[in-house]
Scaffold this active site. Structure first.
Site, PDB file in Angstrom:
ATOM      1  N   HIS A 131      10.640  60.309 -48.276  1.00  0.00           N
ATOM      2  CA  HIS A 131      10.095  59.040 -47.800  1.00  0.00           C
ATOM      3  C   HIS A 131       9.596  58.144 -48.932  1.00  0.00           C
ATOM      4  O   HIS A 131       9.633  56.917 -48.817  1.00  0.00           O
ATOM      5  CB  HIS A 131       8.933  59.327 -46.839  1.00  0.00           C
ATOM      6  CG  HIS A 131       8.317  58.104 -46.243  1.00  0.00           C
ATOM      7  ND1 HIS A 131       8.977  57.316 -45.326  1.00  0.00           N
ATOM      8  CD2 HIS A 131       7.100  57.529 -46.435  1.00  0.00           C
ATOM      9  CE1 HIS A 131       8.194  56.306 -44.980  1.00  0.00           C
ATOM     10  NE2 HIS A 131       7.044  56.410 -45.633  1.00  0.00           N
TER      11      HIS A 131
ATOM     12  N   ASP B 256       7.433  51.480 -46.122  1.00  0.00           N
ATOM     13  CA  ASP B 256       6.595  52.049 -45.075  1.00  0.00           C
ATOM     14  C   ASP B 256       5.928  50.910 -44.290  1.00  0.00           C
ATOM     15  O   ASP B 256       6.629  49.994 -43.856  1.00  0.00           O
ATOM     16  CB  ASP B 256       5.582  53.017 -45.705  1.00  0.00           C
ATOM     17  CG  ASP B 256       4.791  53.821 -44.694  1.00  0.00           C
ATOM     18  OD1 ASP B 256       5.319  54.839 -44.204  1.00  0.00           O
ATOM     19  OD2 ASP B 256       3.657  53.427 -44.380  1.00  0.00           O
TER      20      ASP B 256
END
Length: 279
Positions: free
Chosen positions: A259, A100
């Site tokens: 994610h 991320d």
């Protein structure tokens, strides 16, 4: 056994840092809205395999300092933090993995310093590839613009026991990852600090600009991993990374992966990292 974090005072900030194991150094960088323990499965496996792992809570997150001003979260500040941390820990060179926003820091670190021996980017591809991925990727990244409005996300995200965050980012899952993120974000100033990463980095005026940035090309080996069910990031921004590299690029898709690869797909991530570090 993963040791307790230590407080490391650097020139510009004090970070909470996990420093575990002995051997070649591996630096692990988390993203929004996580902390170093996102990497807990990988830390344990890397230490067992003979590596020294350095995993900081980046500024604004976890138990590290949370500066008040937006400018403190500009990318160059976190790159400087990481370089200072390596100096303080006596580490000359390290392999790096980022997830991320930690992946964004990792890309910048690898481009600006020869101290990175190889780089594993989880979820977020090369900045040039992200930029070239078109309007489909911009649509997935809508939240980056929403976060720019002071007070709006701060009010909406915590509402109704963080219902939006649970539904949007976690599809209503309720596991340790979700509980840790919410507990962290609920602390005074923590949500604003996390949002300030986006406010310091994303310029709405250039959000849809696809012109090349002219970034330095990397000659080191790079690994890219992406969950095929990631709600925020499409495959083009990861696979397109190869066009901007002079070194070898290995792409590992995670079928059905969301994610949060290090936490929700720990074995896949750990196996890929260990293979990458030994090839």
């Amino acid at each position: 056994m993963i040791p307790e974090p230590v407080r490391v005072t650097l020139p510009d900030v004090t970070l909470s840092v996990i420093d575990a194991g002995e051997g070649p150094a591996v630096l692990l960088l988390h993203g929004f809205p996580d902390r170093a323990t996102l990497w807990r499965p990988q830390i344990a496996a890397l230490v067992a395999a003979g590596y020294r792992v350095i995993a900081p809570d980046l500024r604004g997150f976890g138990d590290s300092d949370r500066p008040d001003d937006v400018a403190s979260y500009r990318l160059h500040r976190s790159v400087a933090d990481v370089l200072a941390l390596l100096d303080e820990r006596g580490i000359e060179r390290a392999a790096v993995a980022g997830h991320d926003f930690g992946s964004v820091v990792g890309w910048a670190l690898a481009m600006r310093s020869e101290r990175v021996t190889r780089y594993a980017a989880l979820s977020v591809g090369h900045p040039e590839a992200f930029r070239a991925a078109g309007l489909e990727q911009r649509a997935r990244s809508w939240y980056m613009l929403w976060f720019q409005f002071p007070g709006v996300a701060e009010e909406a995200l915590p509402a109704d026991d963080w219902a939006l965050l649970r539904r949007w980012l976690h599809r209503d899952a309720d596991d340790e990852l979700v509980r840790t993120q919410i507990a962290d974000l609920a602390r005074p100033g923590a949500l604003v600090a996390g949002l300030n990463w986006y406010r310091a980095t994303v310029d709405p005026r250039t959000f849809a600009d696809e012109a090349p940035l002219g970034l330095p090309r990397l000659a080191i080996p790079v690994l890219g991993m992406l969950g095929t069910a990631d709600v925020a990031l499409g495959e083009a921004q990861m696979t397109g990374s190869a066009r901007y590299l002079d070194g070898p690029f290995t792409y590992v898709p995670v079928p059905g992966g969301d994610h949060w690869l290090p936490a929700r797909h720990p074995d896949t991530v750990t196996d890929a990292l260990l293979r990458f570090l030994t090839t």
